[in-house]
Design a protein around this motif. Structure first.
Motif, PDB file in Angstrom:
ATOM      1  N   ARG A  57       0.848  -1.202   0.000  1.00 62.45           N
ATOM      2  CA  ARG A  57       0.000   0.000   0.000  1.00 62.45           C
ATOM      3  C   ARG A  57       0.876   1.242   0.000  1.00 62.45           C
ATOM      4  O   ARG A  57       1.886   1.289   0.712  1.00 62.45           O
ATOM      5  CB  ARG A  57      -0.880  -0.050   1.254  1.00 62.45           C
TER       6      ARG A  57
ATOM      7  N   PHE B  68      -8.174  -3.278   0.558  1.00 61.11           N
ATOM      8  CA  PHE B  68      -7.217  -2.490   1.347  1.00 61.11           C
ATOM      9  C   PHE B  68      -7.808  -1.112   1.591  1.00 61.11           C
ATOM     10  O   PHE B  68      -8.744  -0.689   0.907  1.00 61.11           O
ATOM     11  CB  PHE B  68      -5.846  -2.407   0.652  1.00 61.11           C
TER      12      PHE B  68
ATOM     13  N   ARG C 140      -8.413   2.515   1.308  1.00 56.28           N
ATOM     14  CA  ARG C 140      -8.128   3.518   0.281  1.00 56.28           C
ATOM     15  C   ARG C 140      -8.191   4.942   0.824  1.00 56.28           C
ATOM     16  O   ARG C 140      -8.164   5.911   0.057  1.00 56.28           O
ATOM     17  CB  ARG C 140      -9.111   3.367  -0.888  1.00 56.28           C
TER      18      ARG C 140
ATOM     19  N   LEU D 143      -1.721   0.542  -4.839  1.00 60.80           N
ATOM     20  CA  LEU D 143      -0.788  -0.546  -4.531  1.00 60.80           C
ATOM     21  C   LEU D 143       0.384  -0.573  -5.497  1.00 60.80           C
ATOM     22  O   LEU D 143       0.202  -0.378  -6.704  1.00 60.80           O
ATOM     23  CB  LEU D 143      -1.509  -1.901  -4.607  1.00 60.80           C
TER      24      LEU D 143
END
Ligand SMILES: Cc1cc2nc3c(=O)[nH]c(=O)nc-3n(C[C@H](O)[C@H](O)[C@H](O)COP(=O)(O)OP(=O)(O)OC[C@H]3O[C@@H](n4cnc5c(N)ncnc54)[C@H](O)[C@@H]3O)c2cc1C
Length: 435
Positions: free
Chosen positions: A251, A310, A312, A345
């Motif tokens: 990330r 994930f 954001r 990512l």
């Protein structure tokens, strides 16, 4: 009935589209498949798209330097007019601070050997060329909650290295659309909102792919350019056991802040790689700055197991780390209350150097592990993969006799073996976005 083509390219990011374009130019009927609605909608669209030559390896510098000439004459490279317009390259130049990491020394050595134009500036010259900058040294990079974070610099920077043939691409998604149009003009096809869920095999060789809607596509060549999903696609192909270097998703946040009022940084600022503070930054629009992280040791790395899930949102902790560091270099930086930027990512390899290679499954290839630093090199990676695939399909054993590719603009030779999946981890890498 199954669809048929010569090569399926999984992924329509900037590298995927470039691989399709180069294969199509070599006579392959390509089908690019992407699960998203358009080209460059994945991490490519959120890229800072900085084009700079400083890398830790000879191959890295050679590829990046070569890429400058493609971006500087984008229309000539693609040979098409896109109805959406052509992506613009901003020739800002790039300055690297001479930081105690010493990575800049490796780049300068390669610049000398490869003929990359550069200037060395002392701290006074840096202050003259970049009048907004405090040219003190803050090394090592720290978190804002470190008691020493606000200490005044004890000495000036050793200086900086400036490369004039560098800058950034203003709209990375548009650039990818441009490549799509060029690939289509060469005979390639693109299929969006289509997810590859299986790699098909027959008689010990790749036979095509299967899509989530049940469509089977027959093809003797399949190329994995799936970005942060690269490891998932490799697992579908069952090729991981033979790889010494693997990939996983990381990330990354990039922040967007106003430039100091009255300054002309947005228009005339120099893109800066500041290892002394662990950040990079560049002009954005008329009066903003983009700031990203060069992954200093003090920043925890956020590995992501599932690239479809994930966070954001911009976090306060990383916003402060990056923006406050930038405010050390540019003390007049206004720090807004609202946090703006993007989160996406990287597809990171074990040594932060990409894998451009064939695999243990004949007909299955990879252009993966771009480690947050291969937007710029995409046109060159496309050329390298086009040559590699074509030569292997015509019988060359790339594992035994690595393919060497001649750069179109600089004439430099690129040893594709450097990017092998079977390489030893490159110990001299920066193990960061610097490659
Ligand atoms: C925040 C950020 C900043 C960056 N800044 C820079 C920079 O300044 N300079 C630089 O050179 N590089 C930079 N990079 C890196 C650069 O953007 C990437 O290396 C490059 O865009 C990767 O392109 P790609 O073609 O591999 O694919 P990606 O853009 O990663 O796209 C992969 C595509 O594959 C598709 N896909 C995945 N799995 C499947 C499947 N099973 N079926 C169908 N489709 C699939 C996805 O939908 C996606 O569109 C940055 C990256 C990020 C995230």
């Amino acid at each position: 009935m199954a669809r048929t083509c010569d090569a399926v390219v999984i992924g329509a990011g900037i590298i995927g589209a470039s691989v399709a374009f180069e294969l199509a130019k070599r006579g392959y009927v390509t089908l690019s498949v992407d699960r998203l609605p358009a080209a460059g909608y994945g991490p490519t669209g959120n890229s800072c798209a900085i084009v700079r030559s400083h890398y830790s390896s000879r191959e890295g510098v050679a590829m990046a330097y070569e890429s400058y000439f493609y971006w500087a004459d984008w229309e000539e490279h693609l040979g098409v007019a896109d109805e959406l317009g052509m992506a613009r390259f901003e020739d800002s130049g790039v300055v690297i601070t001479k930081s105690a990491t010493g990575h800049w020394r490796k780049s300068v050595e390669h610049y000398r050997q490869l003929g990359v134009a550069f200037e060395e500036w002392d701290a006074q010259e840096l202050a003259r060329r970049c009048p907004l900058y405090d040219v003190g040294t803050f090394h090592p990079p720290k978190r804002p909650d470190d008691p020493a974070f606000r200490d005044p610099p004890l000495a000036p920077l050793e200086g900086a290295v400036f490369t004039p043939q560098a800058g950034f691409v203003v709209d990375p998604q548009l650039a990818t659309h441009n490549v799509q149009r060029a690939a289509e003009a060469a005979g390639g096809e693109f299929l969006f909102r289509s997810e590859v869920i299986a790699i098909r095999e027959r008689h010990g060789r790749v036979a095509g792919v299967e899509l989530a809607d049940g469509t089977a596509i027959d093809a003797p060549v399949v190329v994995n350019v799936a970005g942060p999903h690269s490891a998932i696609v490799n697992r579908m192909a069952g090729v991981e056991d033979d790889m010494r270097v693997t990939t996983r998703a990381l990330r990354h946040e990039v922040h967007h802040v106003p430039a100091p009022p009255g300054s002309d940084f947005g228009r005339h600022g120099i893109t800066t790689s500041d290892g002394d503070l662990g950040i990079y930054f560049r002009p954005e629009g008329a009066d903003h700055i983009l700031v990203g992280s060069e992954d200093p040791e003090c920043d925890p790395r956020e590995w992501v197991d599932d690239p479809d899930s994930f966070d954001r949102s911009i976090t306060e902790r990383q916003w402060e780390a990056q923006v406050f560091r930038l405010a050390r270099r540019i003390p007049t930086l206004p720090i807004p209350y609202a946090r703006r930027g993007v989160v996406d990512l990287y597809d990171v390899s074990d040594d932060w150097i990409p894998i451009y290679d064939a695999s243990s499954l004949p007909g299955y290839y990879m252009a993966i592990g771009s480690s947050g630093n291969q937007f710029k090199t995409a046109p060159v990676a496309g050329h390298l993969m086009g040559e590699l695939i074509d030569r292997v399909e015509h019988g060359q054993d790339h594992d035994d006799q690595p393919v060497s590719v001649r750069c179109r603009h600089t004439g430099l030779a690129l040893d594709a073996g450097f990017y092998s999946r079977r390489r030893e981890i490159v110990a001299t890498s920066s193990f960061s976005v610097m490659g």
